[in-house]
Design a protein around this motif. Structure first.
Motif, PDB file in Angstrom:
ATOM      1  N   THR A   1       0.841  -1.191   0.000  1.00 49.04           N
ATOM      2  CA  THR A   1       0.000   0.000   0.000  1.00 49.04           C
ATOM      3  C   THR A   1       0.878   1.243   0.000  1.00 49.04           C
ATOM      4  O   THR A   1       1.780   1.379   0.820  1.00 49.04           O
TER       5      THR A   1
ATOM      6  N   THR B   1       0.918   5.168   0.405  1.00 48.51           N
ATOM      7  CA  THR B   1       0.137   6.297   0.896  1.00 48.51           C
ATOM      8  C   THR B   1       0.282   7.524   0.004  1.00 48.51           C
ATOM      9  O   THR B   1      -0.700   8.217  -0.291  1.00 48.51           O
TER      10      THR B   1
ATOM     11  N   GLN C   1      -1.737   7.134  -3.075  1.00 49.56           N
ATOM     12  CA  GLN C   1      -3.149   7.271  -2.737  1.00 49.56           C
ATOM     13  C   GLN C   1      -3.540   8.743  -2.681  1.00 49.56           C
ATOM     14  O   GLN C   1      -4.591   9.137  -3.200  1.00 49.56           O
ATOM     15  N   GLN C   2      -2.696   9.549  -2.050  1.00 49.23           N
ATOM     16  CA  GLN C   2      -2.959  10.978  -1.981  1.00 49.23           C
ATOM     17  C   GLN C   2      -2.954  11.597  -3.375  1.00 49.23           C
ATOM     18  O   GLN C   2      -3.783  12.464  -3.679  1.00 49.23           O
TER      19      GLN C   2
ATOM     20  N   CYS D   1      -3.725  10.159  -6.248  1.00 49.12           N
ATOM     21  CA  CYS D   1      -4.948   9.786  -6.960  1.00 49.12           C
ATOM     22  C   CYS D   1      -6.130  10.610  -6.460  1.00 49.12           C
ATOM     23  O   CYS D   1      -6.991  11.015  -7.252  1.00 49.12           O
ATOM     24  N   ASP D   2      -6.178  10.872  -5.165  1.00 47.96           N
ATOM     25  CA  ASP D   2      -7.264  11.668  -4.617  1.00 47.96           C
ATOM     26  C   ASP D   2      -7.158  13.123  -5.082  1.00 47.96           C
ATOM     27  O   ASP D   2      -8.170  13.754  -5.403  1.00 47.96           O
TER      28      ASP D   2
ATOM     29  N   TYR E   1      -7.182   4.519  -7.472  1.00 51.42           N
ATOM     30  CA  TYR E   1      -6.101   3.760  -6.833  1.00 51.42           C
ATOM     31  C   TYR E   1      -6.596   2.348  -6.566  1.00 51.42           C
ATOM     32  O   TYR E   1      -7.707   2.146  -6.070  1.00 51.42           O
TER      33      TYR E   1
ATOM     34  N   LYS F   1      -4.985  -1.599  -5.258  1.00 44.81           N
ATOM     35  CA  LYS F   1      -3.916  -2.533  -4.883  1.00 44.81           C
ATOM     36  C   LYS F   1      -4.339  -3.929  -5.309  1.00 44.81           C
ATOM     37  O   LYS F   1      -5.341  -4.464  -4.850  1.00 44.81           O
TER      38      LYS F   1
ATOM     39  N   ALA G   1     -12.959   3.115  -2.975  1.00 47.45           N
ATOM     40  CA  ALA G   1     -11.696   3.808  -2.709  1.00 47.45           C
ATOM     41  C   ALA G   1     -11.193   3.459  -1.312  1.00 47.45           C
ATOM     42  O   ALA G   1     -11.982   3.352  -0.371  1.00 47.45           O
ATOM     43  N   PRO G   2      -9.877   3.232  -1.141  1.00 49.84           N
ATOM     44  CA  PRO G   2      -9.346   2.907   0.188  1.00 49.84           C
ATOM     45  C   PRO G   2      -9.437   4.100   1.130  1.00 49.84           C
ATOM     46  O   PRO G   2      -9.553   5.255   0.698  1.00 49.84           O
TER      47      PRO G   2
ATOM     48  N   LEU H   1      -8.267   6.952   3.092  1.00 46.75           N
ATOM     49  CA  LEU H   1      -7.120   7.806   2.793  1.00 46.75           C
ATOM     50  C   LEU H   1      -6.521   8.385   4.066  1.00 46.75           C
ATOM     51  O   LEU H   1      -7.248   8.850   4.943  1.00 46.75           O
TER      52      LEU H   1
END
Length: 240
Positions: free
Chosen positions: A131, A133, A136-137, A139-140, A146, A148, A178-179, A181
């Motif tokens: 993962t 981080t 992820q940020q 993509c947001d 995002y 995995k 979405a995971p 965040l």
């Protein structure tokens, strides 16, 4: 192949360099199907040669992923200049990576993500191992997707289902949720997420503990003064 005007660029990224695998300089294809037929062959040959040339590492190193994203943004910006006036390109970047988190490239990542958002470029990420981080940020920030991938056997299905459809059509699809965040910053000293830390006023590097010299830009700071508490005033008592 979805549209004759579509273009594709493939970049490779390692701990030492970021390079274009496709298109190669000096090789332009006239027909769309001719170019499509050579993508797989060219990328496979170029990637194989890069792997053979890569030196053997005894210790893990960070890949220059932030630099590759910056190169992709420059490539898109150059193509945009050749587009006729009034025509807007709908560009996007898809990151497929099995690397670890690149905490030392935090500032470069953030600069790239906010530049992509300003240019209207969506950044998607397909994480193959851990993962990430920071991505992820990213993509947001850019309104990207995002994901995995837990099992590599289904990689092709995920690429076709999640990342191939254009962002304008994704709201009509049932995509993976979405995971959760986490927008906490990672410190530059231990690469760990921190809730409260010290921020360099020059380069905005984050540290979990006070340091007299910023390890990123070598700025020198004064030692923080100890907190002083005023003595409590004694209450006056009436004497009979």
């Amino acid at each position: 192949m979805q549209k004759a005007q579509n273009k594709l660029a493939v970049l490779s990224c390692s701990h030492s360099a970021s390079e274009f695998l496709f298109p190669l300089p000096g090789k332009e294809m006239d027909a769309q199907y001719e170019a499509f037929s050579l993508v797989g062959k060219t990328v496979k040959e170029q990637l194989g040669s890069k792997l053979l040339e890569a030196p053997h590492l005894t210790e893990p190193c960070e890949s220059l992923l932030a630099g590759s994203i910056s190169m992709a943004l420059c490539y898109i910006s150059r193509l945009q200049k050749n587009v006729p006036a009034g025509v807007k390109m709908h560009s996007r970047i898809c990151v497929i990576t099995g690397s670890n988190e690149g905490g030392s490239q935090y500032i470069t990542f953030m600069n790239a993500f906010f530049t992509a958002r300003k240019l209207g470029i969506v950044v998607d990420t397909c994480a193959l191992d851990k993962t990430l981080t920071l991505l992820q940020q990213g993509c947001d920030i850019t309104k990207g997707q995002y994901l995995k991938v837990e099992k590599l056997d289904g990689l092709l299905q995920f690429l076709l289902w999640v990342f191939l459809p254009p962002p304008q059509m994704r709201h009509k699809l049932v995509l993976p949720p979405a995971p959760k965040l986490d927008y906490r910053a990672s410190c530059f000293c231990h690469r760990q997420l921190v809730d409260i830390g010290y921020v360099c006023s020059v380069c905005l590097s984050v540290f979990c503990k006070y340091t007299p010299i910023c390890t990123t830009c070598n700025a020198i700071f004064k030692a923080p003064e100890p907190l002083t508490t005023k003595p409590k005033k004694k209450k006056k008592t009436d004497k009979n």
